[in-house]
Design a protein around this motif. Structure first.
Motif, PDB file in Angstrom:
ATOM      1  N   GLU B   6      10.434   2.684   4.112  1.00 54.74           N
ATOM      2  CA  GLU B   6       9.336   3.010   5.012  1.00 54.74           C
ATOM      3  C   GLU B   6       9.853   3.714   6.264  1.00 54.74           C
ATOM      4  OE1 GLU B   6       8.760  -1.084   3.102  1.00 54.74           O
ATOM      5  OE2 GLU B   6      10.292  -0.109   4.334  1.00 54.74           O
ATOM      6  N   SER B   7       9.005   4.574   6.812  1.00 61.09           N
ATOM      7  CA  SER B   7       9.318   5.191   8.103  1.00 61.09           C
ATOM      8  C   SER B   7       8.027   5.390   8.874  1.00 61.09           C
ATOM      9  CB  SER B   7      10.047   6.533   7.917  1.00 61.09           C
ATOM     10  OG  SER B   7       9.272   7.422   7.163  1.00 61.09           O
ATOM     11  N   GLY B   8       8.115   5.242  10.183  1.00 62.53           N
ATOM     12  CA  GLY B   8       6.943   5.402  11.025  1.00 62.53           C
ATOM     13  C   GLY B   8       7.185   4.810  12.395  1.00 62.53           C
ATOM     14  N   LEU B  18      -2.407   4.688  12.730  1.00 63.19           N
ATOM     15  CA  LEU B  18      -1.085   4.345  12.203  1.00 63.19           C
ATOM     16  C   LEU B  18      -0.778   5.241  11.009  1.00 63.19           C
ATOM     17  CD1 LEU B  18       1.418   2.517  11.700  1.00 63.19           C
ATOM     18  CD2 LEU B  18      -0.105   0.993  10.414  1.00 63.19           C
ATOM     19  N   SER B  19       0.403   5.860  11.044  1.00 63.38           N
ATOM     20  CA  SER B  19       0.853   6.669   9.914  1.00 63.38           C
ATOM     21  C   SER B  19       2.234   6.189   9.475  1.00 63.38           C
ATOM     22  CB  SER B  19       0.944   8.150  10.308  1.00 63.38           C
ATOM     23  OG  SER B  19      -0.328   8.684  10.550  1.00 63.38           O
ATOM     24  N   LEU B  20       2.326   5.824   8.220  1.00 66.67           N
ATOM     25  CA  LEU B  20       3.596   5.395   7.642  1.00 66.67           C
ATOM     26  C   LEU B  20       3.864   6.203   6.381  1.00 66.67           C
ATOM     27  CD1 LEU B  20       3.291   1.500   7.905  1.00 66.67           C
ATOM     28  CD2 LEU B  20       4.866   2.931   9.197  1.00 66.67           C
ATOM     29  N   THR B  21       5.130   6.472   6.143  1.00 68.77           N
ATOM     30  CA  THR B  21       5.539   7.181   4.935  1.00 68.77           C
ATOM     31  C   THR B  21       6.559   6.349   4.188  1.00 68.77           C
ATOM     32  OG1 THR B  21       5.113   9.367   5.870  1.00 68.77           O
ATOM     33  CG2 THR B  21       6.685   9.265   4.059  1.00 68.77           C
ATOM     34  N   SER B  81       2.097   8.072   1.514  1.00 67.15           N
ATOM     35  CA  SER B  81       1.834   7.760   2.914  1.00 67.15           C
ATOM     36  C   SER B  81       0.590   6.907   3.092  1.00 67.15           C
ATOM     37  CB  SER B  81       1.672   9.058   3.715  1.00 67.15           C
ATOM     38  OG  SER B  81       2.858   9.833   3.662  1.00 67.15           O
ATOM     39  N   LYS B  83      -2.411   5.874   6.109  1.00 67.87           N
ATOM     40  CA  LYS B  83      -3.026   6.072   7.421  1.00 67.87           C
ATOM     41  C   LYS B  83      -4.021   4.951   7.652  1.00 67.87           C
ATOM     42  CE  LYS B  83      -2.682  11.105   7.990  1.00 67.87           C
ATOM     43  NZ  LYS B  83      -1.485  11.027   8.832  1.00 67.87           N
ATOM     44  N   VAL B 120       5.335  -2.889  12.826  1.00 69.10           N
ATOM     45  CA  VAL B 120       4.430  -2.098  13.660  1.00 69.10           C
ATOM     46  C   VAL B 120       3.769  -3.033  14.659  1.00 69.10           C
ATOM     47  CG1 VAL B 120       2.358  -0.671  13.707  1.00 69.10           C
ATOM     48  CG2 VAL B 120       4.021  -0.404  11.833  1.00 69.10           C
TER      49      VAL B 120
END
Lengths: 110, 124
Positions: B6-8, B18-21, B81, B83, B120
């Protein structure tokens, strides 16, 4: 409030056996397969049991699962200090159309 | 060996998105047969499934989050991803990306690969 019910915590001595319960309903455990996960906080959870009782490759046979009606159990025999972790049950809920989990059981090996 | 990462952002303000990839290695995301998922753990709570996306783009979400959540898949980048709109402090959690096996909704094998998790925090 989690859809599946687990005891919040359990403890046992090294070498002993512990049984963790997971209670659900006819729309989740009663209809679908149960899986179990071991999670040490800060690390990736690990799949221990799938299809109620099957173990993925690499999971020792000290871990076993079963299901009856709307409840499932995870047995851990020959407890080791390395088994200290949170254990979660999970399944699909047909009514909610969602994956559901238990609240997790924190296992302490004294 | 399949690995997910995960990254964000670690810290967000209320009302933001919130956006995570999740970057997948060791497996082609468009290989089929898996549901690429997001799961979170609120502080002191159990796991909560957020939703999944199939490589085709077909997605399904937890009804409790429906309307605030969306997912996308980038097969060329081998990543997917998440959102989550209008976050509040109640969305503070560890977010995991994961691989679900099965033939949903008929058969749920389980979550067989997990990322390490991304913390987060939503705070003003």
């Amino acid at each position: 409030q989690s859809v599946l019910t687990q005891p919040p915590s359990m403890s046992a001595a090294p070498g002993q056996k512990v049984t963790i319960s997971c209670s659900g309903s006819s729309s989740n455990i009663g209809k679908n397969s149960v899986s179990w996960y071991q999670h040490v906080p800060g690390t990736a959870p690990k799949l221990l049991i799938y299809d109620n009782h099957k173990r993925p490759s690499g999971i020792p046979d000290r871990f076993s699962g079963s299901k009856s009606g709307t409840s499932a159990t995870l047995d851990i025999t020959g407890l080791q200090t390395g088994d200290e972790a949170d254990y979660h049950c999970g399944t699909w809920d047909t009514s909610l159309s969602a994956v559901v989990f238990g609240g997790g059981t924190k296992l302490t090996v004294l | 060996q399949v690995q997910l990462q995960e990254s964000g952002p670690g810290l967000m303000k209320p009302s933001q998105t919130l956006s995570l990839t999740c970057t997948v290695s060791g497996e082609a995301i468009n290989g089929g047969g898996y549901y690429w998922s997001w799961i979170r753990q609120l502080p002191g709570k159990g796991l909560e499934w957020i939703g999944y996306i199939y490589y085709s783009g077909s997605a399904h979400y937890n009804p409790s989050l429906q309307g605030r959540v969306s997912t996308s898949v980038d097969t060329s980048g081998n990543r997917f991803s998440l959102k989550l709109n209008s976050v509040t402090a109640a969305d503070t959690a560890v977010y995991f990306c994961a691989r679900v096996r099965g033939v949903l909704p008929y058969y749920f094998y389980g979550v067989d690969v997990w990322g390490q998790g991304a913390t987060v925090t939503v705070s003003s």
